[in-house]
Design an enzyme around this catalytic site. Structure first.
Site: not given
Length: 318
Positions: A14, A88
């Protein structure tokens, strides 16, 4: 020489971009931030999202790993007064959710706990997280914000300052370099708070100041800790595999994962057999060693080959 289609894209995880306190709140500025966020598109091909509140923008490029169907970002608390963009994984999110039973979760994302933990504990919640992460959180009630990075800096994060006094955060420098007068690498294990205006270390383990570790050597404890560290990283709702070079480290990881899958017998999209991958030149020692380990463990093994020319191409533009 163009890259071979066999070589997977690098940096796939991401991407986040946050711009706080901009002097220009025009549609042109919003379009510019969306354009900069697209520079991180290679990190997260599954979703693009942006949240704007007055002079603050939080953007996200998502690689869907946990809750692919409803975990799109930015994420919110119940009334959307707290907004967060995260890169994360939070491995202990289920344990943390148990402490937040009176909160209503809107997604199955492991990262949504961050918004609710902030509501409950304020800025001091970060050391409750077990995971790898970089995130920016905006509290629209007082327009304060915080940013944090995991203890050892697994997830990248950069911080910049615009000429208009704005504060920027991004997963990669390329989203900051043209619009910030200066920027830095956000230090691991630190938190930035707009309320105090500076960075402070949130990660302060008892052994941090020790020049020589004082704990006695315990091989069984090392093995147990290693296995736990590997297994908690299998938290995913999508197929996964292990990058296997045939060296000691990756072989041990593959061994732990392979045994865990066989013991749990949980139905997965790729079945209960581990898929392993090795990338290299044809006939290289890594490919040979990885194949030997894969055969020993009984994994479904995949080899990806590249040429010297393609390797040189990537090194030249790295």
């Amino acid at each position: 020489c163009p890259p071979s289609p066999e070589v997977p894209p690098a940096g796939t995880m991401c991407g986040i971009l946050a711009v706080l306190g901009v002097g220009d709140v025009s549609l042109a500025k919003r379009s510019r931030i969306i354009e900069l966020s697209r520079r991180l598109r290679h990190r997260g091909p599954d979703w693009s999202g942006i949240h704007s509140f007055e002079d603050c923008y939080l953007a996200h490029q998502r690689l869907a790993i946990v809750d692919p169907t409803s975990g799109d970002q930015p994420l919110y608390n119940e009334d959307k007064t707290v907004v967060v963009t995260v890169n994360g994984e939070i491995y202990n999110h289920e344990e943390l959710k148990a402490k937040l039973k009176h909160h209503k979760f809107q997604t199955g994302s492991d990262c949504e706990v961050i918004a609710h933990l902030y509501e409950e504990y304020g800025e001091e919640f970060v050391d409750m997280l077990d995971g790898m992460f970089s995130f920016v959180l905006l509290d629209t009630r007082d327009k304060s914000f915080i940013a944090a990075r995991d203890a050892i800096g697994i997830c990248p994060l950069y911080m910049g300052w615009g000429l208009d006094g704005s504060v920027w955060f991004s997963s990669e420098m390329k989203a900051l370099s043209d619009d910030c007068e200066r920027f830095i690498s956000f230090p691991p294990g630190h938190l930035y708070s707009s309320k105090t205006g500076g960075l402070r270390r949130w990660y302060n383990p008892p052994w941090f100041s020790e020049s020589i570790p004082s704990a006695p050597y315990d091989p069984l404890l090392i093995r147990e800790s290693f296995e736990k560290a590997v297994i908690k990283r299998l938290m995913t709702d999508v197929p996964f595999g292990v990058l296997l070079s045939g060296g000691l480290d990756s072989s041990l990881v593959a061994s732990v994962v392979s045994r865990h899958l066989a013991e749990t017998k949980v139905a997965r999209q790729w079945g209960n057999k581990l898929h392993t991958f090795c990338i290299g030149l044809k006939g290289s020692p890594d490919l040979k060693a990885a194949k030997e380990v894969a055969d020993y463990l009984g994994t479904v093994h995949h080899e990806l080959h590249f040429t010297v020319q393609v390797r040189y191409f990537y090194l030249s533009f790295a």
